[in-house]
Design an enzyme around this catalytic site. Structure first.
Site, PDB file in Angstrom:
ATOM      1  N   ILE A 137       0.816  -1.226   0.000  1.00  0.00           N
ATOM      2  CA  ILE A 137       0.000   0.000   0.000  1.00  0.00           C
ATOM      3  C   ILE A 137       0.844   1.269   0.000  1.00  0.00           C
ATOM      4  CG2 ILE A 137      -2.026  -1.071   1.075  1.00  0.00           C
ATOM      5  CD1 ILE A 137      -1.158   0.551   3.679  1.00  0.00           C
TER       6      ILE A 137
ATOM      7  N   TYR B 210       4.407   4.470  17.073  1.00  0.00           N
ATOM      8  CA  TYR B 210       3.305   3.665  16.529  1.00  0.00           C
ATOM      9  C   TYR B 210       1.984   4.435  16.606  1.00  0.00           C
ATOM     10  CZ  TYR B 210      -0.436   0.259  16.222  1.00  0.00           C
ATOM     11  OH  TYR B 210      -1.598  -0.375  15.875  1.00  0.00           O
TER      12      TYR B 210
ATOM     13  N   LYS C 182      -0.371   5.969  13.517  1.00  0.00           N
ATOM     14  CA  LYS C 182      -1.779   5.599  13.294  1.00  0.00           C
ATOM     15  C   LYS C 182      -2.664   6.853  13.291  1.00  0.00           C
ATOM     16  CE  LYS C 182      -3.237   2.056  12.850  1.00  0.00           C
ATOM     17  NZ  LYS C 182      -3.351   1.227  11.608  1.00  0.00           N
TER      18      LYS C 182
ATOM     19  N   TRP D  83      -6.205  -4.600  21.453  1.00  0.00           N
ATOM     20  CA  TRP D  83      -5.801  -5.898  22.010  1.00  0.00           C
ATOM     21  C   TRP D  83      -6.309  -7.084  21.155  1.00  0.00           C
ATOM     22  CZ3 TRP D  83      -5.996  -6.163  28.107  1.00  0.00           C
ATOM     23  CH2 TRP D  83      -5.281  -5.090  28.643  1.00  0.00           C
TER      24      TRP D  83
END
Ligand SMILES: NC(=O)c1ccc[n+]([C@@H]2O[C@H](COP(=O)([O-])OP(=O)(O)OC[C@H]3O[C@@H](n4cnc5c(N)ncnc54)[C@H](OP(=O)(O)O)[C@@H]3O)[C@@H](O)[C@H]2O)c1
Length: 327
Positions: free
Chosen positions: A49, A137, A141, A162
């Protein structure tokens, strides 16, 4: 009399990226026999992507009704060491997808994370709460989300937390592996969240897609996680109890520790990963399912399929078994 064909509707065409990941696999498995959909599912090898030319070519030839982006780089500590990769997959890839989907008027469903929050709200986060990611991270996002919101009004961003499944790198498989080999397993008791099975996320995506295909105009950001808040320690207890129905584990002590004392985690994680999911219920009528039911099912399947024994004999994590089979 009207012919049956007048009531026939074409299946919804989906393009799924990251189809070999935990959620990608679950979605492909659940959707492939559903006659409402015609699916093109592409792995990272088939569609990267972050590569504009690949994306342009595949979108133009496939012309899906929806793209579901299951691709992501969600390894928290490696993201700090390799921020270029985290931003490429989690921000630049979604930017390209949003831009190219926009040109072709294709809506995008994208997965995001509880890590966009700093974890200070013990009672949990709604979609309206401010993001404050703690590390690379979470930042990557959040940046991916923001780019999609800016570039493509017809999007669904589903934040989940999770994730556990029978494949890949996840807390269920890591805990099982440790408990079968070691006397003592450490688990953080200061981190709260809601475990969520990849299959349940896939079912939520399918339910959303069916409503969108029926004309629901409900674009935006949503939360989904399994029902019942626990800690990493509480989740570990449930995993060990489920596994002990099938074998005597080597572990004799499950020790609660503070996150900062965990040996393999150097990056700060959100103390509370609890996502409030009432917007999803109020908009689409989708309820949270208890994660314990999915945990019991998955552990039973792992033992009945012999995946754990096979992984032992190869010295692997059970989640790696498919890669081993391919090699
Ligand atoms: N796992 C969790 O606990 C969790 C929690 C919250 C949110 N999420 C989000 O949910 C989504 C899916 O998570 P998951 O658990 O299914 O992750 P996963 O098992 O790691 O799957 C992600 C997939 O994306 C592939 N990928 C990586 N870079 C790519 C690229 N440039 N182009 C195409 N594919 C690429 C990966 O391939 P390789 O493995 O070969 O690199 C992998 O197959 C991610 O957006 C993640 O951020 C996950």
């Amino acid at each position: 009399m009207e012919s049956v064909s007048q009531f026939y509707t074409e299946p919804t065409r989906l393009l799924i990226t990251g189809a070999e990941g935990q959620i990608g696999r679950a979605l492909v498995r659940i959707i492939q026999d559903d006659s409402h959909f015609r699916v093109t599912a592409l792995t990272k090898r088939q569609l990267d992507i972050t590569r504009r030319e690949q994306l342009t070519e595949i979108l133009a030839s496939d012309l899906p009704d929806y793209v579901v982006n299951c691709a992501g780089f969600n390894r928290v500590d490696p993201s700090e060491r390799n921020p270029e990769r985290a931003y490429a997959v989690n921000a630049e890839g979604p930017r390209l997808l949003a831009e190219l989907c926009g040109e072709l008027s294709i809506p995008l469903l994208h997965l995001s994370s509880d890590y966009v929050f700093d974890g200070h709200y013990a009672s949990g986060y709604t979609e309206a709460d401010d993001a404050a990611p703690l590390g690379v991270y979470g930042n990557s996002k959040w940046e991916g989300e923001e780019l999609i919101r800016q570039l493509l009004p017809r999007h669904i961003i589903l934040r989940v937390s999770w994730i556990f499944s029978e494949t890949g790198s996840n807390f269920l498989l890591k805990t099982l592996q440790q408990a079968r080999k070691e006397n003592c397993v450490l688990a953080a008791d200061d981190r709260r969240g809601c475990p969520t099975s990849a299959d349940d996320v896939a079912r939520v995506l399918v339910a959303i897609l069916k409503q969108l295909a029926n004309g629901a105009d409900a674009w935006g950001t949503y939360h989904y996680c399994g029902a019942e808040i626990t800690t990493r320690y509480g989740f570990s207890e449930a995993i060990l109890a489920a596994a002990r129905q099938y074998e005597e584990l080597k572990v004799s002590e499950l020790m609660p520790v503070a996150s900062k004392d965990l040996p393999n985690e150097s990056v700060e994680r959100p103390a509370s990963s609890v996502l409030k999911c009432s917007k999803l219920l109020n908009t689409f009528g989708i309820r949270q399912r208890p994660w314990r039911i999915e945990l019991q099912r998955l552990v039973r399947e792992l033992y009945e399929s012999g995946a754990l024994k096979q992984a032992d004999s190869r010295g692997m994590n059970p989640g790696d078994r498919d890669q081993v089979a391919e090699a």
